[in-house]
Motif scaffolding. Structure first.
Motif, short mmCIF file in Angstrom:
data_model
loop_
_atom_site.label_atom_id
_atom_site.label_comp_id
_atom_site.label_asym_id
_atom_site.label_seq_id
_atom_site.Cartn_x
_atom_site.Cartn_y
_atom_site.Cartn_z
N ALA A 1 0.83 -1.21 0.00
CA ALA A 1 0.00 0.00 0.00
C ALA A 1 0.86 1.27 0.00
CB ALA A 1 -0.93 0.00 1.21
N LEU A 2 1.94 1.26 0.76
CA LEU A 2 2.83 2.42 0.78
C LEU A 2 3.47 2.65 -0.59
CD1 LEU A 2 4.55 1.96 4.26
CD2 LEU A 2 3.01 3.83 3.57
N THR A 3 3.85 1.58 -1.27
CA THR A 3 4.41 1.72 -2.61
C THR A 3 3.36 2.31 -3.55
OG1 THR A 3 5.87 -0.16 -2.17
CG2 THR A 3 5.68 0.56 -4.46
N ALA A 4 2.11 1.87 -3.40
CA ALA A 4 1.02 2.43 -4.22
C ALA A 4 0.84 3.92 -3.92
CB ALA A 4 -0.27 1.67 -3.96
N ILE A 5 0.89 4.28 -2.65
CA ILE A 5 0.78 5.69 -2.28
C ILE A 5 1.93 6.48 -2.90
CG2 ILE A 5 0.96 7.32 -0.34
CD1 ILE A 5 -0.58 5.13 1.31
N GLY A 6 3.12 5.89 -2.89
CA GLY A 6 4.28 6.53 -3.52
C GLY A 6 4.08 6.79 -5.00
N ALA A 7 3.28 5.96 -5.66
CA ALA A 7 2.99 6.15 -7.09
C ALA A 7 2.12 7.38 -7.32
CB ALA A 7 2.31 4.91 -7.66
N PHE A 8 1.28 7.69 -6.35
CA PHE A 8 0.37 8.84 -6.50
C PHE A 8 1.05 10.16 -6.19
CE2 PHE A 8 -2.73 5.36 -5.65
CZ PHE A 8 -3.28 5.35 -6.93
N ILE A 9 2.18 10.11 -5.51
CA ILE A 9 2.95 11.32 -5.23
C ILE A 9 3.98 11.41 -6.35
CG2 ILE A 9 4.40 12.52 -3.56
CD1 ILE A 9 3.11 10.67 -1.41
N LYS A 10 3.60 12.10 -7.42
CA LYS A 10 4.43 12.08 -8.63
C LYS A 10 4.50 13.45 -9.29
CE LYS A 10 0.57 10.75 -11.49
NZ LYS A 10 -0.10 9.74 -12.21
N ILE A 11 5.58 13.59 -10.05
CA ILE A 11 5.77 14.77 -10.90
C ILE A 11 5.98 14.22 -12.30
CG2 ILE A 11 7.21 16.77 -11.39
CD1 ILE A 11 8.09 16.63 -8.40
N PRO A 12 5.03 14.48 -13.22
CA PRO A 12 5.18 13.94 -14.57
C PRO A 12 6.26 14.70 -15.35
CG PRO A 12 3.14 15.19 -14.39
CD PRO A 12 3.79 15.19 -13.03
N ILE A 13 7.35 14.00 -15.68
CA ILE A 13 8.40 14.61 -16.51
C ILE A 13 8.80 13.59 -17.57
CG2 ILE A 13 9.34 16.18 -14.75
CD1 ILE A 13 11.57 14.14 -14.27
N GLY A 14 8.40 13.79 -18.78
CA GLY A 14 8.77 12.89 -19.86
C GLY A 14 8.10 11.53 -19.77
N VAL A 15 8.78 10.52 -20.27
CA VAL A 15 8.23 9.16 -20.33
C VAL A 15 8.09 8.57 -18.94
CG1 VAL A 15 8.63 6.83 -21.21
CG2 VAL A 15 9.24 8.79 -22.61
N VAL A 16 9.04 8.84 -18.06
CA VAL A 16 9.06 8.26 -16.71
C VAL A 16 8.78 9.38 -15.70
CG1 VAL A 16 10.43 7.00 -15.02
CG2 VAL A 16 10.79 6.59 -17.46
N PRO A 17 7.66 9.29 -14.96
CA PRO A 17 7.40 10.32 -13.96
C PRO A 17 8.26 10.12 -12.71
CG PRO A 17 5.65 8.69 -13.93
CD PRO A 17 6.59 8.31 -15.05
N PHE A 18 8.53 11.21 -12.04
CA PHE A 18 9.24 11.15 -10.76
C PHE A 18 8.21 10.81 -9.70
CE2 PHE A 18 10.47 13.18 -6.80
CZ PHE A 18 11.69 12.56 -6.59
N SER A 19 8.47 9.77 -8.91
CA SER A 19 7.53 9.37 -7.85
C SER A 19 8.30 8.97 -6.60
CB SER A 19 6.67 8.19 -8.31
OG SER A 19 7.40 6.98 -8.28
N MET A 20 7.55 8.61 -5.56
CA MET A 20 8.15 8.19 -4.30
C MET A 20 8.12 6.67 -4.14
SD MET A 20 6.79 11.15 -1.71
CE MET A 20 7.62 10.45 -0.30
N GLN A 21 7.87 5.93 -5.20
CA GLN A 21 7.78 4.48 -5.11
C GLN A 21 9.08 3.84 -4.61
OE1 GLN A 21 6.38 4.45 -9.20
NE2 GLN A 21 4.97 2.84 -8.60
N PHE A 22 10.21 4.32 -5.12
CA PHE A 22 11.48 3.72 -4.71
C PHE A 22 11.71 3.86 -3.21
CE2 PHE A 22 15.99 3.88 -3.71
CZ PHE A 22 16.33 2.57 -4.03
N LEU A 23 11.27 4.97 -2.62
CA LEU A 23 11.42 5.17 -1.18
C LEU A 23 10.79 4.01 -0.42
CD1 LEU A 23 12.06 7.12 1.29
CD2 LEU A 23 9.70 7.89 1.01
N PHE A 24 9.57 3.67 -0.76
CA PHE A 24 8.86 2.61 -0.04
C PHE A 24 9.34 1.22 -0.44
CE2 PHE A 24 5.92 6.26 0.09
CZ PHE A 24 6.02 6.50 1.45
N CYS A 25 9.77 1.07 -1.68
CA CYS A 25 10.39 -0.19 -2.10
C CYS A 25 11.66 -0.43 -1.27
CB CYS A 25 10.70 -0.13 -3.58
SG CYS A 25 11.66 -1.53 -4.17
N GLY A 26 12.48 0.59 -1.12
CA GLY A 26 13.70 0.49 -0.32
C GLY A 26 13.40 0.13 1.13
N TYR A 27 12.42 0.84 1.71
CA TYR A 27 12.03 0.52 3.09
C TYR A 27 11.53 -0.92 3.21
CZ TYR A 27 12.29 5.11 5.41
OH TYR A 27 12.71 6.27 6.00
#
Length: 184
Positions: A16-42
């Protein structure tokens, strides 16, 4: 591996946290910047290899079933999105990070940070490679490997190293407390 209720809740929580990280995003080009990696790392650091892996499998599985938990929605068709490779990378990342950290008797900044950087590198390798293939083969967009790296890795390196630093620093306090309280 037998899971108890606590394990299942923690696995679901990190999905669920990784999903939440997907919604916190900045669309830049093909790959948006998100917080998914933060929660994946945790998930790798806190849950360990197997449960961290399971949390990311659950996250990707839920998204592929059609629940819109990815940065651009969900559904089985998401496998044809250029960014799907990063999701596959998260699964491997959580496992590798967890496996390397599980072997440590005492956590230090470096023995958390370095596995996170390795996991991040794996995520980039899988993500950029997948993006390159989908863009060139499926979508017919002519992009070089250098162009794929420029679009899918270069803009994210500094922020993702920042997330890795944050996870490493906070884990030094969080993990011992969670162990002391019997949560992990």
């Amino acid at each position: 591996m037998k899971l108890n209720t606590k394990d299942m809740v923690l696995i679901a929580l990190f999905a669920a946290l990784t999903a939440i990280g997907a919604f916190i995003k900045i669309p830049i080009g093909v790959v948006p910047f998100s917080m998914q990696f933060l929660f994946c790392g945790y998930s790798g650091v806190i849950l360990g290899a197997k449960k961290g892996f399971m949390s990311q499998i659950l996250y990707v599985g839920i998204g592929l079933l059609g629940i819109p938990v990815f940065t651009e929605g969900g559904g089985i068709g998401y496998v044809l999105k250029p960014t799907f490779g990063y999701l596959l990378g998260f699964i491997i990342c959580a496992f590798v990070v967890g496996k390397l950290i599980e072997k440590k008797e005492k956590l230090t900044f470096l023995n958390v940070f370095l596995p996170l950087v390795l996991g991040l590198s794996i995520t980039y390798i899988i993500g950029v490679s997948y993006m390159y293939m989908i863009l060139n083969i499926y979508l017919g967009v002519d992009i070089s490997i250098n162009g794929a790296i420029a679009a899918g890795a270069t803009p994210f390196i500094i922020p993702d190293l920042g997330w890795s630093t944050l996870v490493a620093i906070t884990s030094l306090k969080i993990v011992p407390q969670l162990k002391r309280l019997g949560y992990i």
